[in-house]
Design a protein around this motif. Structure first.
Motif, mmCIF file in Angstrom:
data_model
loop_
_atom_site.group_PDB
_atom_site.id
_atom_site.type_symbol
_atom_site.label_atom_id
_atom_site.label_comp_id
_atom_site.label_asym_id
_atom_site.label_seq_id
_atom_site.Cartn_x
_atom_site.Cartn_y
_atom_site.Cartn_z
ATOM 1 N N ASP A 233 0.827 -1.224 0.000
ATOM 2 C CA ASP A 233 0.000 0.000 0.000
ATOM 3 C C ASP A 233 0.851 1.261 0.000
ATOM 4 O OD1 ASP A 233 -2.316 -1.554 0.042
ATOM 5 O OD2 ASP A 233 -2.379 -1.589 2.235
ATOM 6 N N GLY A 234 1.920 1.259 -0.803
ATOM 7 C CA GLY A 234 2.733 2.451 -0.963
ATOM 8 C C GLY A 234 3.723 2.733 0.141
ATOM 9 N N ASP A 235 4.074 1.720 0.921
ATOM 10 C CA ASP A 235 5.039 1.944 2.003
ATOM 11 C C ASP A 235 5.666 0.628 2.421
ATOM 12 O OD1 ASP A 235 6.480 3.470 3.761
ATOM 13 O OD2 ASP A 235 4.734 4.341 4.763
ATOM 14 N N TRP A 236 6.791 0.719 3.161
ATOM 15 C CA TRP A 236 7.417 -0.470 3.711
ATOM 16 C C TRP A 236 6.682 -0.895 4.981
ATOM 17 C CZ3 TRP A 236 10.347 -3.051 0.639
ATOM 18 C CH2 TRP A 236 11.170 -2.413 -0.292
ATOM 19 N N LYS A 237 6.407 -2.203 5.079
ATOM 20 C CA LYS A 237 5.747 -2.761 6.250
ATOM 21 C C LYS A 237 6.463 -4.045 6.666
ATOM 22 C CE LYS A 237 2.388 0.297 6.237
ATOM 23 N NZ LYS A 237 2.205 1.295 7.329
ATOM 24 N N LEU A 238 6.417 -4.328 7.964
ATOM 25 C CA LEU A 238 7.059 -5.529 8.508
ATOM 26 C C LEU A 238 6.241 -6.781 8.246
ATOM 27 C CD1 LEU A 238 8.392 -4.521 12.047
ATOM 28 C CD2 LEU A 238 9.721 -5.570 10.214
ATOM 29 N N THR A 239 6.944 -7.860 7.867
ATOM 30 C CA THR A 239 6.296 -9.176 7.786
ATOM 31 C C THR A 239 6.836 -10.119 8.856
ATOM 32 O OG1 THR A 239 7.923 -9.970 6.153
ATOM 33 C CG2 THR A 239 5.889 -8.949 5.303
ATOM 34 N N SER A 240 8.070 -9.898 9.296
ATOM 35 C CA SER A 240 8.626 -10.709 10.383
ATOM 36 C C SER A 240 9.867 -10.031 10.936
ATOM 37 C CB SER A 240 8.979 -12.128 9.908
ATOM 38 O OG SER A 240 10.079 -12.093 9.019
ATOM 39 N N SER A 241 10.264 -10.467 12.134
ATOM 40 C CA SER A 241 11.427 -9.885 12.796
ATOM 41 C C SER A 241 12.031 -10.910 13.739
ATOM 42 C CB SER A 241 11.005 -8.632 13.573
ATOM 43 O OG SER A 241 12.036 -8.168 14.388
ATOM 44 N N GLU A 242 13.347 -10.977 13.751
ATOM 45 C CA GLU A 242 14.055 -11.883 14.647
ATOM 46 C C GLU A 242 15.177 -11.111 15.334
ATOM 47 O OE1 GLU A 242 15.444 -15.201 12.458
ATOM 48 O OE2 GLU A 242 13.442 -16.036 12.095
ATOM 49 N N GLN A 243 15.549 -11.567 16.522
ATOM 50 C CA GLN A 243 16.564 -10.871 17.302
ATOM 51 C C GLN A 243 17.629 -11.821 17.807
ATOM 52 O OE1 GLN A 243 15.257 -8.097 20.411
ATOM 53 N NE2 GLN A 243 16.660 -9.130 21.800
ATOM 54 N N LYS A 244 18.876 -11.336 17.829
ATOM 55 C CA LYS A 244 19.964 -12.088 18.441
ATOM 56 C C LYS A 244 20.794 -11.127 19.283
ATOM 57 C CE LYS A 244 23.159 -11.518 14.523
ATOM 58 N NZ LYS A 244 23.978 -12.223 13.518
ATOM 59 N N GLN A 245 21.535 -11.668 20.228
ATOM 60 C CA GLN A 245 22.344 -10.847 21.113
ATOM 61 C C GLN A 245 23.553 -10.265 20.386
ATOM 62 O OE1 GLN A 245 23.220 -12.688 24.993
ATOM 63 N NE2 GLN A 245 21.841 -14.322 24.384
ATOM 64 N N GLY A 246 24.006 -9.074 20.858
ATOM 65 C CA GLY A 246 25.228 -8.472 20.378
ATOM 66 C C GLY A 246 25.114 -7.864 18.978
ATOM 67 N N PRO A 247 26.251 -7.383 18.447
ATOM 68 C CA PRO A 247 27.562 -7.301 19.086
ATOM 69 C C PRO A 247 27.555 -6.320 20.274
ATOM 70 C CG PRO A 247 27.745 -7.010 16.693
ATOM 71 C CD PRO A 247 26.300 -6.886 17.050
ATOM 72 N N ALA A 248 28.211 -6.716 21.351
ATOM 73 C CA ALA A 248 28.230 -5.896 22.563
ATOM 74 C C ALA A 248 29.651 -5.434 22.851
ATOM 75 C CB ALA A 248 27.694 -6.694 23.746
ATOM 76 N N PRO A 249 29.857 -4.137 23.032
ATOM 77 C CA PRO A 249 31.202 -3.636 23.349
ATOM 78 C C PRO A 249 31.585 -3.935 24.787
ATOM 79 C CG PRO A 249 29.620 -1.852 23.436
ATOM 80 C CD PRO A 249 28.865 -3.052 22.957
ATOM 81 N N VAL A 250 32.860 -3.766 25.093
ATOM 82 C CA VAL A 250 33.323 -3.903 26.473
ATOM 83 C C VAL A 250 32.786 -2.722 27.277
ATOM 84 C CG1 VAL A 250 35.348 -3.933 27.984
ATOM 85 C CG2 VAL A 250 35.416 -5.105 25.768
ATOM 86 N N SER A 251 32.266 -3.002 28.448
ATOM 87 C CA SER A 251 31.740 -1.932 29.287
ATOM 88 C C SER A 251 32.866 -1.012 29.737
ATOM 89 C CB SER A 251 31.031 -2.514 30.515
ATOM 90 O OG SER A 251 29.932 -3.302 30.126
ATOM 91 N N GLY A 252 32.619 0.297 29.669
ATOM 92 C CA GLY A 252 33.621 1.258 30.093
ATOM 93 C C GLY A 252 33.641 1.418 31.601
ATOM 94 N N ASP A 253 34.666 2.043 32.095
ATOM 95 C CA ASP A 253 34.784 2.280 33.538
ATOM 96 C C ASP A 253 33.989 3.522 33.911
ATOM 97 O OD1 ASP A 253 36.423 0.086 33.974
ATOM 98 O OD2 ASP A 253 38.208 1.217 33.398
ATOM 99 N N ILE A 254 32.673 3.379 33.881
ATOM 100 C CA ILE A 254 31.769 4.491 34.162
ATOM 101 C C ILE A 254 30.933 4.148 35.377
ATOM 102 C CG2 ILE A 254 29.897 5.917 33.254
ATOM 103 C CD1 ILE A 254 30.868 5.204 30.446
ATOM 104 N N ARG A 255 30.869 5.083 36.313
ATOM 105 C CA ARG A 255 30.089 4.870 37.525
ATOM 106 C C ARG A 255 28.613 4.726 37.192
ATOM 107 N NH1 ARG A 255 26.834 8.180 40.265
ATOM 108 N NH2 ARG A 255 27.454 9.943 38.942
#
Length: 276
Positions: A233-255
Motif C-alpha cells: 500500500d505504498g510503504d514499507w511494512k514488517l512481515t517478520s522480525s528476529e533478534q539475536k544478542q550483540g555485538p556488545a562492546p566492552v563496558s567502560g569504567d563508568i560509575r
C-alpha cells in the motif's frame, strides 16, 4: 501514525536525525556490586531460554523477558543525587509526529523504515494495550498485524508485568519510572528489491525501573534485529522480525548513576521518534 514534519526531505522522502555524540553515558550498566550482574554477567542472563518467538518477533518483548528473568539489585542505597532537575517538557519527542510511514521505495528508505520500526517496538508504548495495537497496525502488513495482535495480548499479562516489577496494568509502582527505549546504532540491507527487503538493525537498549527501592534497575542491552519488509500500500511494512544478542562492546569504567539521576534523565530527555 504519520510522517513527522521536522527533518523531512521532500525531494527524497527521507527523514534524518543525529544521535548525541561523546560524553559519559549516564545509562551505563551496573558493574559488579551486590548482584554481580555487570558486563558479561548481564549479557549471559539473556539466554536463549528467555526469548519468546511469535509471528513477527517484537523486539521489546524479548528484551523485557530477558530483563525480567535476570533479577536485579536495589538502587535504594545510592548516595549520589542529581542536581537541578531537567524540565519534564523536554520529554516531547523529536519531530511533530512519530514517524512510521512515508518511506522511500529505495534501499535507504527500507533501512530508515527498519530503524524506525525498532524504535517504535522498543518503546514503553508497547506496554499499553491501545498504543500497542496502534503501533503494531501501523508498521506491519495487515495479515501479520492481525496474527500478532492476539499473540501479544496473551503475552502482556499481569504475571509478565509483575516479573518486570510493574503493576498488574503495566504501569510503574508509585515513585518509580519505567524505562524502555531502543536506540539504533546502525543498519544494513542484506537483500533488496523494490518489493521485498531484509534489513539488519544493530541496537542498544535501556530497560528497567528507575527510582528509589527499585529491584529492577535500568540496564543496557545490545542486540541485532533482522527485519523482513514488504512494499505494501505504498510503504514499507514488517512481515517478520528476529533478534539475536550483540555485538556488545566492552563496558567502560563508568560509575553507575543513582536512581534520581536516571529518573531525571529519562523524564528530562525525550526519546527519538525517528532514526536514520
Amino acid at each position: 501514525m504519520s510522517l513527522g514534519e521536522d527533518g523531512y526531505d521532500e525531494d527524497h522522502g527521507l527523514t534524518r536525525t543525529r544521535l548525541p555524540e561523546g560524553g559519559d553515558d549516564p545509562y551505563g550498566p551496573r558493574r559488579g556490586g551486590r548482584n554481580g550482574r555487570g558486563g558479561r554477567g548481564a549479557r549471559a542472563g539473556m539466554s536463549s531460554r528467555n526469548l519468546v518467538t511469535v509471528v513477527g518477533v517484537v523486539v521489546l518483548l524479548i528484551a523485557a523477558i530477558a530483563f525480567a528473568n535476570r533479577g536485579g539489585g536495589s538502587d535504594s542505597g545510592d548516595s549520589d543525587k542529581s542536581g537541578e532537575k531537567v524540565s519534564a517538557g523536554a520529554t516531547a519527542p523529536s519531530g511533530v509526529k512519530p514517524v512510521a510511514s512515508g518511506f522511500a521505495r529505495t534501499e535507504q528508505g527500507a533501512q530508515s523504515a527498519a530503524a524506525n520500526f525498532a524504535v517504535a517496538l522498543g518503546g514503553d508504548g508497547m506496554f499499553r494495550t491501545e498504543s500497542r495495537h496502534a503501533i503494531v497496525d501501523a508498521i506491519h502488513t495487515p495479515d501479520t498485524a492481525r496474527d500478532l495482535q492476539a499473540k501479544l495480548d496473551k503475552a502482556y499479562t499481569a504475571d509478565f508485568f509483575k516479573n518486570l516489577g510493574l503493576n498488574d496494568d503495566g504501569t510503574a509502582p508509585k515513585g518509580q519510572t519505567f524505562v524502555s527505549r531502543t536506540i539504533p546504532v546502525g543498519t544494513k540491507a542484506t537483500s533488496f528489491n523494490e518489493n521485498e527487503t531484509t534489513v539488519e538493525v544493530w541496537c542498544t537498549g535501556l530497560v528497567g525501573l528507575a527510582g528509589e527501592g527499585s529491584t529492577k534497575p535500568v540496564a543496557q542491552t545490545w542486540f541485532t534485529i533482522t527485519q523482513k519488509l514488504r512494499w505494501t500500500d505504498g510503504d514499507w511494512k514488517l512481515t517478520s522480525s528476529e533478534q539475536k544478542q550483540g555485538p556488545a562492546p566492552v563496558s567502560g569504567d563508568i560509575r553507575a548513576s543513582s536512581a534520581d539521576e536516571i529518573t531525571n534523565a529519562v523524564k528530562g530527555y525525550g526519546g527519538f521518534t525517528y532514526a536514520r
